[in-house]
Write a protein that holds these residues in place. Structure first.
Motif, PDB file in Angstrom:
ATOM      1  N   ARG A  27      17.129 -26.152  52.513  1.00 53.27           N
ATOM      2  CA  ARG A  27      18.240 -26.633  51.562  1.00 53.27           C
ATOM      3  C   ARG A  27      17.873 -25.828  50.493  1.00 53.27           C
ATOM      4  O   ARG A  27      19.049 -25.313  50.139  1.00 53.27           O
ATOM      5  CB  ARG A  27      18.189 -28.006  51.313  1.00 53.27           C
ATOM      6  CG  ARG A  27      18.028 -28.860  52.523  1.00 53.27           C
ATOM      7  CD  ARG A  27      18.211 -30.673  52.235  1.00 53.27           C
ATOM      8  NE  ARG A  27      17.658 -31.145  51.284  1.00 53.27           N
ATOM      9  CZ  ARG A  27      16.349 -31.880  51.235  1.00 53.27           C
ATOM     10  NH1 ARG A  27      15.825 -31.884  52.561  1.00 53.27           N
ATOM     11  NH2 ARG A  27      15.944 -32.235  50.185  1.00 53.27           N
ATOM     12  N   TYR A  28      16.491 -25.444  50.187  1.00 48.58           N
ATOM     13  CA  TYR A  28      16.521 -24.779  48.848  1.00 48.58           C
ATOM     14  C   TYR A  28      16.933 -23.202  49.161  1.00 48.58           C
ATOM     15  O   TYR A  28      17.760 -22.506  48.317  1.00 48.58           O
ATOM     16  CB  TYR A  28      15.051 -24.815  48.371  1.00 48.58           C
ATOM     17  CG  TYR A  28      14.716 -26.127  47.965  1.00 48.58           C
ATOM     18  CD1 TYR A  28      15.418 -27.005  47.611  1.00 48.58           C
ATOM     19  CD2 TYR A  28      13.360 -26.363  48.189  1.00 48.58           C
ATOM     20  CE1 TYR A  28      14.954 -28.161  47.228  1.00 48.58           C
ATOM     21  CE2 TYR A  28      12.691 -27.521  47.443  1.00 48.58           C
ATOM     22  CZ  TYR A  28      13.494 -28.524  47.007  1.00 48.58           C
ATOM     23  OH  TYR A  28      13.159 -29.737  46.756  1.00 48.58           O
ATOM     24  N   VAL A  29      16.614 -22.793  50.474  1.00 51.52           N
ATOM     25  CA  VAL A  29      16.905 -21.267  50.679  1.00 51.52           C
ATOM     26  C   VAL A  29      18.365 -21.347  50.789  1.00 51.52           C
ATOM     27  O   VAL A  29      19.306 -20.169  50.371  1.00 51.52           O
ATOM     28  CB  VAL A  29      16.435 -20.943  52.192  1.00 51.52           C
ATOM     29  CG1 VAL A  29      16.926 -19.699  52.479  1.00 51.52           C
ATOM     30  CG2 VAL A  29      14.953 -20.834  52.018  1.00 51.52           C
ATOM     31  N   ALA A  30      19.187 -22.249  51.311  1.00 48.66           N
ATOM     32  CA  ALA A  30      20.868 -22.258  51.232  1.00 48.66           C
ATOM     33  C   ALA A  30      21.337 -22.172  50.002  1.00 48.66           C
ATOM     34  O   ALA A  30      22.136 -21.568  49.629  1.00 48.66           O
ATOM     35  CB  ALA A  30      21.102 -23.404  52.285  1.00 48.66           C
ATOM     36  N   GLY A  31      20.632 -22.922  49.051  1.00 48.03           N
ATOM     37  CA  GLY A  31      21.079 -23.000  47.641  1.00 48.03           C
ATOM     38  C   GLY A  31      20.809 -21.744  46.823  1.00 48.03           C
ATOM     39  O   GLY A  31      21.889 -21.449  45.994  1.00 48.03           O
ATOM     40  N   ASP A 142      14.546 -25.063  36.769  1.00 50.73           N
ATOM     41  CA  ASP A 142      15.897 -25.057  36.949  1.00 50.73           C
ATOM     42  C   ASP A 142      16.634 -24.754  38.163  1.00 50.73           C
ATOM     43  O   ASP A 142      17.543 -25.207  38.570  1.00 50.73           O
ATOM     44  CB  ASP A 142      16.613 -24.219  35.664  1.00 50.73           C
ATOM     45  CG  ASP A 142      16.643 -24.826  34.491  1.00 50.73           C
ATOM     46  OD1 ASP A 142      16.277 -25.988  34.147  1.00 50.73           O
ATOM     47  OD2 ASP A 142      16.501 -24.015  33.373  1.00 50.73           O
ATOM     48  N   GLU A 143      15.887 -23.774  38.712  1.00 56.12           N
ATOM     49  CA  GLU A 143      16.286 -23.234  39.999  1.00 56.12           C
ATOM     50  C   GLU A 143      16.128 -24.114  41.233  1.00 56.12           C
ATOM     51  O   GLU A 143      16.795 -24.586  41.827  1.00 56.12           O
ATOM     52  CB  GLU A 143      15.473 -21.860  40.418  1.00 56.12           C
ATOM     53  CG  GLU A 143      16.059 -20.684  39.659  1.00 56.12           C
ATOM     54  CD  GLU A 143      15.265 -19.506  39.757  1.00 56.12           C
ATOM     55  OE1 GLU A 143      15.698 -18.318  39.765  1.00 56.12           O
ATOM     56  OE2 GLU A 143      14.108 -19.595  40.250  1.00 56.12           O
ATOM     57  N   TRP A 144      14.995 -24.920  40.949  1.00 53.07           N
ATOM     58  CA  TRP A 144      14.561 -26.013  41.820  1.00 53.07           C
ATOM     59  C   TRP A 144      15.813 -27.009  41.858  1.00 53.07           C
ATOM     60  O   TRP A 144      16.284 -27.303  43.022  1.00 53.07           O
ATOM     61  CB  TRP A 144      13.239 -26.709  41.310  1.00 53.07           C
ATOM     62  CG  TRP A 144      12.464 -27.765  42.253  1.00 53.07           C
ATOM     63  CD1 TRP A 144      13.007 -28.080  43.475  1.00 53.07           C
ATOM     64  CD2 TRP A 144      11.196 -28.060  42.317  1.00 53.07           C
ATOM     65  NE1 TRP A 144      12.033 -28.874  44.002  1.00 53.07           N
ATOM     66  CE2 TRP A 144      10.861 -28.692  43.440  1.00 53.07           C
ATOM     67  CE3 TRP A 144      10.199 -27.808  41.336  1.00 53.07           C
ATOM     68  CZ2 TRP A 144       9.688 -29.200  43.736  1.00 53.07           C
ATOM     69  CZ3 TRP A 144       8.804 -28.400  41.646  1.00 53.07           C
ATOM     70  CH2 TRP A 144       8.559 -29.107  42.466  1.00 53.07           C
ATOM     71  N   ASP A 145      16.285 -27.559  40.840  1.00 53.99           N
ATOM     72  CA  ASP A 145      17.325 -28.540  40.741  1.00 53.99           C
ATOM     73  C   ASP A 145      18.508 -28.080  41.204  1.00 53.99           C
ATOM     74  O   ASP A 145      19.300 -28.542  42.014  1.00 53.99           O
ATOM     75  CB  ASP A 145      17.181 -29.292  39.370  1.00 53.99           C
ATOM     76  CG  ASP A 145      16.102 -30.216  39.205  1.00 53.99           C
ATOM     77  OD1 ASP A 145      15.421 -30.521  40.060  1.00 53.99           O
ATOM     78  OD2 ASP A 145      15.790 -30.451  37.869  1.00 53.99           O
ATOM     79  N   ARG A 146      18.510 -26.967  40.726  1.00 59.16           N
ATOM     80  CA  ARG A 146      20.188 -26.201  40.998  1.00 59.16           C
ATOM     81  C   ARG A 146      20.340 -25.963  42.451  1.00 59.16           C
ATOM     82  O   ARG A 146      21.342 -26.177  43.102  1.00 59.16           O
ATOM     83  CB  ARG A 146      20.400 -24.843  40.266  1.00 59.16           C
ATOM     84  CG  ARG A 146      21.809 -24.204  40.230  1.00 59.16           C
ATOM     85  CD  ARG A 146      21.885 -23.196  39.235  1.00 59.16           C
ATOM     86  NE  ARG A 146      21.321 -21.852  39.470  1.00 59.16           N
ATOM     87  CZ  ARG A 146      20.244 -21.586  38.687  1.00 59.16           C
ATOM     88  NH1 ARG A 146      19.642 -22.486  37.653  1.00 59.16           N
ATOM     89  NH2 ARG A 146      19.388 -20.378  38.896  1.00 59.16           N
ATOM     90  N   TRP A 147      18.944 -25.216  43.157  1.00 54.95           N
ATOM     91  CA  TRP A 147      19.311 -24.849  44.401  1.00 54.95           C
ATOM     92  C   TRP A 147      19.224 -26.077  45.425  1.00 54.95           C
ATOM     93  O   TRP A 147      19.594 -26.114  46.629  1.00 54.95           O
ATOM     94  CB  TRP A 147      18.073 -23.821  44.974  1.00 54.95           C
ATOM     95  CG  TRP A 147      18.245 -22.709  44.138  1.00 54.95           C
ATOM     96  CD1 TRP A 147      19.322 -22.130  43.581  1.00 54.95           C
ATOM     97  CD2 TRP A 147      17.245 -21.767  44.032  1.00 54.95           C
ATOM     98  NE1 TRP A 147      19.269 -20.934  43.154  1.00 54.95           N
ATOM     99  CE2 TRP A 147      17.788 -20.532  43.331  1.00 54.95           C
ATOM    100  CE3 TRP A 147      16.002 -21.401  44.276  1.00 54.95           C
ATOM    101  CZ2 TRP A 147      17.131 -19.375  43.049  1.00 54.95           C
ATOM    102  CZ3 TRP A 147      15.061 -20.342  43.953  1.00 54.95           C
ATOM    103  CH2 TRP A 147      15.690 -19.354  43.427  1.00 54.95           C
ATOM    104  N   ALA A 148      18.356 -27.078  45.003  1.00 63.02           N
ATOM    105  CA  ALA A 148      18.470 -28.414  45.887  1.00 63.02           C
ATOM    106  C   ALA A 148      19.976 -28.988  45.979  1.00 63.02           C
ATOM    107  O   ALA A 148      20.521 -29.526  47.059  1.00 63.02           O
ATOM    108  CB  ALA A 148      17.638 -29.423  44.990  1.00 63.02           C
ATOM    109  N   LEU A 149      20.919 -28.916  44.676  1.00 65.20           N
ATOM    110  CA  LEU A 149      22.386 -29.221  44.900  1.00 65.20           C
ATOM    111  C   LEU A 149      23.172 -28.238  45.742  1.00 65.20           C
ATOM    112  O   LEU A 149      23.869 -28.628  46.346  1.00 65.20           O
ATOM    113  CB  LEU A 149      22.854 -29.426  43.539  1.00 65.20           C
ATOM    114  CG  LEU A 149      22.492 -30.600  42.391  1.00 65.20           C
ATOM    115  CD1 LEU A 149      22.965 -30.452  41.054  1.00 65.20           C
ATOM    116  CD2 LEU A 149      22.792 -31.773  43.228  1.00 65.20           C
TER     117      LEU A 149
END
Length: 375
Positions: A27-31, A142-149
Motif C-alpha cells: 500500500r505504501y509503495v502504491a502511494g 508526512d510521507e508515511w501518512d500520505r502514502w498510506a492514504l
C-alpha cells in the motif's frame, strides 16, 4: 510509467502480510508511485503462480518472511521464485522489504535486481521516480501518512477482498526495548528509536480503507500494543503506558469504520503490563470494549527456562508471564457475540535459542500444564 508491485508477502515480529492478511508494504509503495505521478499494478505471488503475467516499466518486489511459520492459506515467495520472476521481467527491478533491509540474502538472490532497498522500499521507489536516482532512506512521517492514504485502494486488487481480507495497520516502527538492545534474535530494535504515527494519520487511513470496503483490521504493525506513544520513551525498556492515546486510537477506529467486523491486535509486552499494572488494566478494558471478540495479546515469553531468558535478554520470565496471563483473563474471559472470549492471552515459544537444553522443553511443558491447572 507503469510500476508492477509484486507482493511476495511478509512475516515479521510486528507485521504480517500472508493471506488473508495484507501488509502495509504494497500500500505504501502504491502511494509513493501515485504521489510521483505514475501508475501501478498490484499483483500477489499467488496470482503469478496461477499464471498472471508481470508486465510493466518497473518491477517492485516485496519479500520478508523473517519469522516464517506454518501457513494455512498460502506461502511467501521462495528464493527460487524471486530469482525467476526478477530475471524474467523486461525492465528495471528493485528488491525491498524486511528481507532486503536486514540483508537476509546472498548475492545470488539479488543478482537480477538493479537496486536493493536497504531502508524503506517506498521511499527508494519514490526518489527514483522523481529524480531518477536510487536512494537508501526512511520515509518521513508526512510521507508515511500520505502514502498510506494514496495507496489504500490496493486492497481492492487483493484476491481476498473484501472478505476474508484483513488489513494490517501500522502505528509504529521499532521497539521501546531498543534501550537495552531487546531480545537477541529480534529485528525490531534494529529500527532504532521507535517512531509513532499520530492518531489522526492512522484514523484517516482507516476511514479511507473503510470507504473502499475493508471491514477487517488488525493493529499488527507495532512491536507492542501497550507501547504506542508511550510516556518516557528512551528512559526505560518499560516506559509508561499512554492510556488516553490508546483509547483515542481505538475509539477513533470504531468511528472511522462503523461497519467493521473485525478489530484485533497482535503483540503485547507482559513486562509493560507488570511495570504499569493499573494502566495496563485500563488499556485492556478499552480493548475489550472496542475490539472484536477472539482478540488476543501475544506474549513473547519464548522460553520458560531462566537460563534461556538471561542468555537472550528476553523481556519476561515464566512467573511474570503467568501474572500477565491472569491479568488478561481477568478482563477478557467473558465471551462475546461470536462465542469467542473477548480478549485472550497468546504465547509465543521459540526453539533453538542460546542456552537451550533438553530441560528447556520440560520447563516449557510444565509452564503450559500450570496454565491449564489454573484455568
Amino acid at each position: 510509467m507503469k510500476v508492477v508491485i509484486l507482493d511476495g508477502y511478509v512475516d515479521e515480529p510486528s507485521n504480517f502480510g500472508v493471506p488473508p492478511y495484507i501488509s502495509p508494504y504494497p500500500r505504501y509503495v502504491a502511494g509513493a508511485v501515485r504521489d510521483a505521478g505514475h501508475e501501478w499494478e498490484y499483483v500477489t505471488i499467488d496470482r503469478v503462480r496461477a499464471g498472471h503475467p508481470l508486465a510493466g516499466d518497473l518491477l517492485v518486489l516485496i519479500s520478508g518472511p523473517i519469522v516464517p511459520g506454518k501457513y494455512l492459506r498460502s506461502l511467501p515467495i521462495s528464493e527460487r521464485e524471486i530469482v525467476h520472476h526478477a530475471s524474467a521481467f523486461q525492465g528495471p527491478r528493485v528488491f525491498g522489504g524486511p528481507l532486503a533491509r536486514f540483508r537476509y540474502y546472498d548475492e545470488s538472490l539479488i543478482k537480477p535486481f538493479n537496486w536493493v532497498a536497504l531502508r524503506d522500499l517506498d521511499a527508494a521507489v519514490y526518489d527514483h521516480l522523481t529524480t531518477s536516482e536510487w536512494t537508501h532512506r526512511d520515509k518521513t512521517m508526512d510521507e508515511w501518512d500520505r502514502w498510506a492514504l494514496l495507496g489504500a485502494d490496493v486492497v481492492r486488487d487483493h484476491p481476498d477482498f473484501p472478505e476474508p481480507l484483513t488489513v494490517e495497520l501500522d502505528t509504529s516502527k521499532g521497539c521501546v526495548r531498543y534501550v537495552n538492545k531487546g531480545c537477541s534474535f529480534c529485528i525490531e530494535p534494529m529500527y532504532g528509536k521507535p517512531k509513532f504515527r499520530e492518531v489522526a494519520g492512522v484514523l484517516a487511513e482507516v476511514r479511507r480503507l473503510a470507504e473502499l470496503g475493508a471491514v477487517n483490521f488488525r493493529l499488527g504493525g507495532q512491536a507492542d500494543f501497550f507501547s504506542y506513544q508511550a510516556i518516557g520513551l528512551g528512559t526505560s525498556p518499560t516506559p509508561r503506558i499512554n492510556v488516553p492515546v490508546i483509547r483515542a486510537l481505538l475509539e477513533g477506529i470504531r468511528a472511522a469504520a462503523p461497519d467493521l467486523k473485525v478489530l484485533h491486535t497482535d503483540n503485547g509486552d507482559p513486562a509493560m503490563m507488570l511495570a504499569h499494572p493499573d494502566d495496563a488494566m485500563a488499556a485492556m478494558r478499552d480493548l475489550a470494549r472496542l475490539a472484536s471478540p477472539g482478540n488476543s495479546l501475544s506474549f513473547g515469553l519464548e522460553s520458560a527456562d531462566p537460563r534461556v531468558t538471561e542468555a537472550n535478554n528476553l523481556n519476561i520470565d515464566a512467573d511474570g508471564c503467568l501474572e500477565a496471563v491472569r491479568m488478561v483473563n481477568a478482563v477478557g474471559r467473558e465471551r462475546g457475540g461470536t462465542g469467542m472470549p473477548i480478549l485472550l492471552p497468546g504465547l509465543n515459544f521459540v526453539a533453538g535459542l542460546d542456552g537451550e537444553t533438553r530441560r528447556t522443553f520440560d520447563l516449557n511443558l510444565a509452564f503450559l500444564k500450570q496454565l491449564l491447572e489454573e484455568d
